[in-house]
Design a protein around this motif. Structure first.
Motif, PDB file in Angstrom:
ATOM      1  N   VAL A 132       3.844   1.446   3.453  1.00  0.00           N
ATOM      2  CA  VAL A 132       2.898   2.465   2.975  1.00  0.00           C
ATOM      3  C   VAL A 132       3.040   2.665   1.464  1.00  0.00           C
ATOM      4  N   HIS A 135       1.974  -0.427  -0.534  1.00  0.00           N
ATOM      5  CA  HIS A 135       0.508  -0.554  -0.527  1.00  0.00           C
ATOM      6  C   HIS A 135      -0.134   0.380  -1.554  1.00  0.00           C
ATOM      7  N   TRP A 173       3.745   3.011  10.742  1.00  0.00           N
ATOM      8  CA  TRP A 173       2.934   1.809  10.906  1.00  0.00           C
ATOM      9  C   TRP A 173       1.505   2.140  11.337  1.00  0.00           C
ATOM     10  N   TYR A 176      -0.113   3.089   8.116  1.00  0.00           N
ATOM     11  CA  TYR A 176      -0.336   1.886   7.312  1.00  0.00           C
ATOM     12  C   TYR A 176      -1.554   1.125   7.832  1.00  0.00           C
TER      13      TYR A 176
END
Length: 386
Positions: A132, A135, A173, A176
């Motif tokens: 995360v 990104h 996740w 994400y």
């Protein structure tokens, strides 16, 4: 296949996974090192205090409730002297299911299987937090965010047979996947968070709000988006409805179970009163001041995240996790660990650390890690549950 075809063709899933692992490797190594330090300090402290670190990590407090569910199933409860009833229906089933599976396919006990699940899940959680942050803000920020989550004063819970690590892994996740617009995967993982802890509602709401805003902006609904939205609440809804059917309480059966434990949402009134009562003595006043500073820090970090324009899914998720943790009526000593899944609060600090020289950020994180390891050992050797 020509060199040009190889360059233009998308990477295979295996090669993509290898590349992702290489990119996350520094963060995972830092995380593993910090957790190893915490366990080493706990072992030394336990040897001096005559207590077993294994017992503290795997066979006390909530860990016992999870292993009892894994071994005997649901239906066990305890009636306290004040008449309140503590039922194991309060504990969501995914961790006990994994403990039962681990014990079935290995020589591990249910408690040890829970430890293994927690340790593996903590690595997946660290990888998700890195993903995360990487990104959004780049690799250095991702490493710092993972390290910050590891060095939290209550980080020792990540190594216990509790559900925080498993929940954080699934939540990170899922978020994400949501940031990458992989709606179906986000919904599937959100459904699993709903089988792990009640706060799985935060992940579900993040998906719903993000989808609603997207549909409003684009005036259309993508099929995969709708499928993710429908999948997200299935885990929590299934368990809550099952509890209601089992207890005869209908839709409110699970709330009745939680009420037996003294849990409820009172908008923070009981917690505020708890803090206020601390100021009746000088030692208590210091503790009360520390609690106020802690709450102020959490709120400040959330506000900074808003000002830094964190993506909407993270703001919704974090806001709900914080609200549920701080505004619940009971178990005031457990509030720090209830905030563990709110990892986006650490992103502003991670971005600031990433701007420093590596040696300086490493020195800061190393010092905090040492303090956190000592505090974690002290905390687990206390009388009450973390």
């Amino acid at each position: 296949m020509t060199d040009l075809d190889q360059r233009l063709s998308p990477p295979s899933p295996l090669s993509a996974a290898r590349a992702a692992l290489r990119r996350a490797a520094p963060a995972l190594l830092v995380y593993a090192g910090v957790r190893a330090l915490g366990l080493a300090v706990l072992a030394v402290w336990g040897a001096a205090a005559g207590k077993s670190p294994h017992t503290l990590l795997a066979a006390r407090w909530d860990s016992l409730w999870y292993t009892r569910v894994a071994e005997h199933g649901y239906g066990w409860e305890v009636t306290l002297p004040d008449g309140s009833v503590h039922s194991n229906l309060a504990f969501f089933p995914l961790l006990p299911w994994l403990e039962r599976f681990g014990a079935a396919v290995s020589p591990l006990s249910y408690a040890d299987a829970g430890l293994v699940v927690s340790w593996l899940a903590s690595l997946f959680a660290a990888a998700g937090i890195f993903a995360v942050a990487d990104h959004l803000y780049g690799r250095r920020a991702g490493v710092c965010a993972t390290a910050l989550w590891a060095v939290l004063p209550v980080g020792i819970v990540q190594s216990m047979a509790y559900s925080e690590s498993l929940f954080t892994a699934l939540a990170a996740w899922s978020l994400y996947a949501l940031l990458r617009e992989r709606w179906v995967l986000a919904g599937l993982l959100a459904s699993l968070t709903g089988l792990t802890r009640p706060v799985g509602a935060a992940v579900v709401t993040a998906i719903w709000v993000t989808a609603a805003v997207r549909m409003y902006q684009e005036r259309r609904a993508d099929r995969r988006m709708l499928l993710g939205v429908l999948l997200a609440p299935l885990g929590a809804a299934g368990y809550v409805l099952w509890v209601g059917h089992r207890t005869g309480g209908g839709l409110f059966g699970y709330l009745d179970v939680q009420a037996g434990w003294g849990n409820g949402f009172d908008f923070g009134y009981a917690f505020a009163r708890f803090i206020g009562d601390k100021f009746t003595s000088v030692p208590g006043a210091l503790a009360g001041l520390g609690l106020l500073l802690g709450v102020a820090l959490v709120v400040w970090l959330y506000v900074v995240g808003v000002r830094q324009r964190q993506p909407l899914p993270l703001l919704v998720y974090t806001g709900i996790v914080v609200a549920l943790a701080l505004c619940a009526a009971g178990y005031f000593g457990s509030k720090p660990r209830l905030l563990l899944p709110a990892f986006p609060l650490l992103l502003p600090l991670a971005v600031a650390l990433a701007r420093l020289r590596t040696s300086r950020s490493a020195l800061i994180l190393g010092g905090v890690a040492a303090l956190g390891a000592v505090y974690g050992a002290f905390w687990l050797h206390g009388s009450g549950p973390p």
